[in-house]
Design a protein around this motif. Sequence first.
Motif, PDB file in Angstrom:
ATOM      1  N   GLY A  77      18.384  47.479  -0.085  1.00 36.11           N
ATOM      2  CA  GLY A  77      19.551  48.372  -0.105  1.00 36.11           C
ATOM      3  C   GLY A  77      20.815  47.619  -0.505  1.00 36.11           C
ATOM      4  N   PRO A  97      14.314  44.067  -4.987  1.00 32.81           N
ATOM      5  CA  PRO A  97      13.882  45.467  -4.910  1.00 32.81           C
ATOM      6  C   PRO A  97      12.628  45.674  -4.085  1.00 32.81           C
ATOM      7  CG  PRO A  97      13.493  44.584  -7.104  1.00 32.81           C
ATOM      8  CD  PRO A  97      14.248  43.534  -6.354  1.00 32.81           C
ATOM      9  N   ILE A 154       8.484  52.192   0.526  1.00 31.45           N
ATOM     10  CA  ILE A 154       8.203  52.176   1.969  1.00 31.45           C
ATOM     11  C   ILE A 154       7.534  53.490   2.389  1.00 31.45           C
ATOM     12  CG2 ILE A 154       9.247  52.013   4.268  1.00 31.45           C
ATOM     13  CD1 ILE A 154      11.470  50.248   2.854  1.00 31.45           C
ATOM     14  N   GLY A 155       8.085  54.601   1.909  1.00 29.58           N
ATOM     15  CA  GLY A 155       7.513  55.904   2.249  1.00 29.58           C
ATOM     16  C   GLY A 155       6.053  56.022   1.820  1.00 29.58           C
ATOM     17  N   TYR A 172       9.277  64.701   1.248  1.00 29.88           N
ATOM     18  CA  TYR A 172      10.441  65.230   0.526  1.00 29.88           C
ATOM     19  C   TYR A 172      11.049  64.085  -0.273  1.00 29.88           C
ATOM     20  CZ  TYR A 172      15.180  66.653  -0.513  1.00 29.88           C
ATOM     21  OH  TYR A 172      16.345  66.913  -1.170  1.00 29.88           O
ATOM     22  N   THR A 174      13.326  63.402  -4.311  1.00 35.01           N
ATOM     23  CA  THR A 174      13.815  63.973  -5.562  1.00 35.01           C
ATOM     24  C   THR A 174      12.811  63.703  -6.695  1.00 35.01           C
ATOM     25  OG1 THR A 174      15.127  61.963  -5.701  1.00 35.01           O
ATOM     26  CG2 THR A 174      16.292  63.961  -5.060  1.00 35.01           C
ATOM     27  N   LYS A 175      11.946  62.693  -6.483  1.00 37.45           N
ATOM     28  CA  LYS A 175      10.891  62.412  -7.484  1.00 37.45           C
ATOM     29  C   LYS A 175       9.556  62.407  -6.765  1.00 37.45           C
ATOM     30  CE  LYS A 175      13.020  58.610  -8.650  1.00 37.45           C
ATOM     31  NZ  LYS A 175      13.054  57.209  -9.034  1.00 37.45           N
ATOM     32  N   ASN A 208      23.128  56.774  -0.187  1.00 40.22           N
ATOM     33  CA  ASN A 208      24.003  56.999  -1.337  1.00 40.22           C
ATOM     34  C   ASN A 208      24.785  58.282  -1.075  1.00 40.22           C
ATOM     35  OD1 ASN A 208      22.334  59.225  -2.147  1.00 40.22           O
ATOM     36  ND2 ASN A 208      20.925  57.778  -3.102  1.00 40.22           N
ATOM     37  N   ARG A 234      18.850  53.620   6.586  1.00 36.58           N
ATOM     38  CA  ARG A 234      20.230  53.176   6.819  1.00 36.58           C
ATOM     39  C   ARG A 234      20.824  54.116   7.863  1.00 36.58           C
ATOM     40  NH1 ARG A 234      19.072  49.047   4.997  1.00 36.58           N
ATOM     41  NH2 ARG A 234      19.899  47.948   3.181  1.00 36.58           N
ATOM     42  N   VAL A 259      18.468  51.002  12.564  1.00 31.97           N
ATOM     43  CA  VAL A 259      19.748  50.937  11.847  1.00 31.97           C
ATOM     44  C   VAL A 259      20.752  51.834  12.562  1.00 31.97           C
ATOM     45  CG1 VAL A 259      18.868  50.353   9.541  1.00 31.97           C
ATOM     46  CG2 VAL A 259      18.765  52.708  10.306  1.00 31.97           C
ATOM     47  N   HIS A 295      18.093  46.123  13.239  1.00 35.15           N
ATOM     48  CA  HIS A 295      17.844  45.940  11.798  1.00 35.15           C
ATOM     49  C   HIS A 295      16.880  44.762  11.575  1.00 35.15           C
ATOM     50  CE1 HIS A 295      19.725  46.994   7.687  1.00 35.15           C
ATOM     51  NE2 HIS A 295      18.501  46.531   7.509  1.00 35.15           N
ATOM     52  N   SER A 340      14.586  53.318  -9.622  1.00 37.17           N
ATOM     53  CA  SER A 340      13.640  52.219  -9.689  1.00 37.17           C
ATOM     54  C   SER A 340      12.353  52.632 -10.387  1.00 37.17           C
ATOM     55  CB  SER A 340      13.348  51.774  -8.260  1.00 37.17           C
ATOM     56  OG  SER A 340      12.074  51.247  -8.179  1.00 37.17           O
TER      57      SER A 340
HETATM   58  P1  NAD Z   1      12.583  53.040  -2.982  1.00 36.82           P
HETATM   59  O1  NAD Z   1      13.686  53.060  -3.978  1.00 36.82           O
HETATM   60  O2  NAD Z   1      11.248  52.532  -3.393  1.00 36.82           O
HETATM   61  O3  NAD Z   1      12.369  54.517  -2.380  1.00 36.82           O
HETATM   62  C1  NAD Z   1      13.412  55.358  -2.036  1.00 36.82           C
HETATM   63  C2  NAD Z   1      12.975  56.779  -2.326  1.00 36.82           C
HETATM   64  O4  NAD Z   1      14.039  57.643  -1.909  1.00 36.82           O
HETATM   65  C3  NAD Z   1      12.734  57.034  -3.821  1.00 36.82           C
HETATM   66  O5  NAD Z   1      11.464  57.618  -4.012  1.00 36.82           O
HETATM   67  C4  NAD Z   1      13.874  57.974  -4.213  1.00 36.82           C
HETATM   68  O6  NAD Z   1      13.491  58.922  -5.214  1.00 36.82           O
HETATM   69  C5  NAD Z   1      14.159  58.668  -2.887  1.00 36.82           C
HETATM   70  N1  NAD Z   1      15.487  59.267  -2.846  1.00 36.82           N
HETATM   71  C6  NAD Z   1      16.661  58.769  -3.295  1.00 36.82           C
HETATM   72  N2  NAD Z   1      17.657  59.645  -3.095  1.00 36.82           N
HETATM   73  C7  NAD Z   1      17.085  60.730  -2.516  1.00 36.82           C
HETATM   74  C8  NAD Z   1      17.590  61.980  -2.067  1.00 36.82           C
HETATM   75  N3  NAD Z   1      18.889  62.287  -2.210  1.00 36.82           N
HETATM   76  N4  NAD Z   1      16.740  62.847  -1.516  1.00 36.82           N
HETATM   77  C9  NAD Z   1      15.412  62.561  -1.393  1.00 36.82           C
HETATM   78  N5  NAD Z   1      14.876  61.396  -1.800  1.00 36.82           N
HETATM   79  C10 NAD Z   1      15.706  60.494  -2.356  1.00 36.82           C
HETATM   80  O7  NAD Z   1      13.156  52.216  -1.733  1.00 36.82           O
HETATM   81  P2  NAD Z   1      12.317  51.591  -0.525  1.00 36.82           P
HETATM   82  O8  NAD Z   1      11.938  50.195  -0.845  1.00 36.82           O
HETATM   83  O9  NAD Z   1      11.272  52.534  -0.101  1.00 36.82           O
HETATM   84  O10 NAD Z   1      13.481  51.478   0.581  1.00 36.82           O
HETATM   85  C11 NAD Z   1      14.107  52.642   1.089  1.00 36.82           C
HETATM   86  C12 NAD Z   1      15.319  52.226   1.907  1.00 36.82           C
HETATM   87  O11 NAD Z   1      14.896  51.563   3.083  1.00 36.82           O
HETATM   88  C13 NAD Z   1      16.237  51.199   1.217  1.00 36.82           C
HETATM   89  O12 NAD Z   1      17.127  51.789   0.311  1.00 36.82           O
HETATM   90  C14 NAD Z   1      16.960  50.572   2.387  1.00 36.82           C
HETATM   91  O13 NAD Z   1      18.152  51.291   2.655  1.00 36.82           O
HETATM   92  C15 NAD Z   1      15.980  50.761   3.552  1.00 36.82           C
HETATM   93  N6  NAD Z   1      15.454  49.456   4.003  1.00 36.82           N
HETATM   94  C16 NAD Z   1      15.618  49.109   5.292  1.00 36.82           C
HETATM   95  C17 NAD Z   1      15.134  47.880   5.752  1.00 36.82           C
HETATM   96  C18 NAD Z   1      15.255  47.461   7.197  1.00 36.82           C
HETATM   97  O14 NAD Z   1      15.106  46.267   7.495  1.00 36.82           O
HETATM   98  N7  NAD Z   1      15.476  48.362   8.124  1.00 36.82           N
HETATM   99  C19 NAD Z   1      14.523  47.006   4.849  1.00 36.82           C
HETATM  100  C20 NAD Z   1      14.345  47.416   3.534  1.00 36.82           C
HETATM  101  C21 NAD Z   1      14.817  48.647   3.118  1.00 36.82           C
END
Ligand code: NAD
Length: 356
Positions: A77, A97, A154-155, A172, A174-175, A208, A234, A259, A295, A340
């Motif tokens: 993030g 990333p 992560i999801g 859920y 957007t992609k 965001n 977050r 978080v 965190h 990404s």
């Molecule tokens: P990623 O980019 O692979 O996945 C994020 C997903 O969210 C994407 O599929 C994207 O399309 C979706 N998305 C974006 N905006 C959206 C919206 N408005 N509505 C619905 N979906 C939406 O990222 P990731 O690696 O899976 O990480 C996700 C988040 O986890 C990071 O951005 C970071 O904030 C958080 N994170 C936290 C820790 C921690 O230690 N707690 C560590 C790493 C990441």
Amino acid sequence: MKTIMYSIQDFERSYLLQANREHHELTLLEEALDERTAAYAHKHEAAVIFTGDDASSEVLQKLHNAGVKYLAIRAVGYDNIDLKKATALGISVANVPEYSPYAIAEHSIALMLALNRKLILANSQVHHHNFKVGNLVGFDLNKKTVGIVGTGRIGSIMARILHGFGCRLLGYDTKENKALSKYFDLQYVDLKTLCKESDIISLHTPLNTATKYLINKALIDEMKPAVMLINTARGAVMNTGDVIDALETGKIGYLGTDVYEKEKGIFFYDYSKNRIKDEMLKKLMSFPNVIVTPHQAFATQEALTNIADTTFYNLNCWAKSKQTKNELTSKESADGYVHSPWGKLVVKKIKQDVSE
Ligand code: NAD
């Protein structure tokens, strides 16, 4: 390359030093980057920061004035970096990333299980020689509906793990990632339907403009009574005030969060002697059905090794005047977050694993 690294914690120091194979000249600081500490970057070409550092427009201007050309963040993030300002100043920005989506997904599952099976309470009771079980009754995850908000790296891992538990999966995003539907029976629905039907909701979107306070009173009202909410994304993806209100009425039955929207300056520091003053966080921590972790979801040996290696890969590229493949400033899009390409790679990996 002369590089200053902010917010360096003891536990990551050895990983970073080991990854510095090209021997960049490092200044390691425990202090976070802010308007004051930006001055320490004087005569450094690169700065390396973490999630709690302030890389707002004003601070970036100060880094630029100090001579910084490159900014690397040791995280996925980057909501704390003003990418538009960095682009305008000609500062290249790169993140990590992907370092271990497993670390964060597994921590999310740990929160789920600890809340459901009341592990913190059980451990405390047995330490007081109370071996009764009456107040420790949980529920089977098998056949429960779990809503995954954000099905990226992560999801996707969450879907894979929870499929193993026998959960019904809603997603859920957007992609859409069709492989998750194909291999793990995840059904994409709109956010309101996900909230209405899920017993557990787990948040995995970046922060965001579109996701700030995505989980708010209106959506919480749609959720099942006593729903479990997990947030390892977050803090500000959920409105903490609204979540506290829902914990008070019992609408939210369990909250596991790694978080907090005002975690900056609190998480990663030891306040055991002088105690924190943040009333909202104190309130959150006062609920017996809430687990707050500081965190720490990223903090596994594998993740720390990968974070350090990718951070130095970014620096090595810049030292050779090359662009890194993790550059954010060159990919910045109009909607304020980077699209990404990784989703496809996750799909490929899952397919391989499934066929093994
Ligand atoms: P990623 O980019 O692979 O996945 C994020 C997903 O969210 C994407 O599929 C994207 O399309 C979706 N998305 C974006 N905006 C959206 C919206 N408005 N509505 C619905 N979906 C939406 O990222 P990731 O690696 O899976 O990480 C996700 C988040 O986890 C990071 O951005 C970071 O904030 C958080 N994170 C936290 C820790 C921690 O230690 N707690 C560590 C790493 C990441």
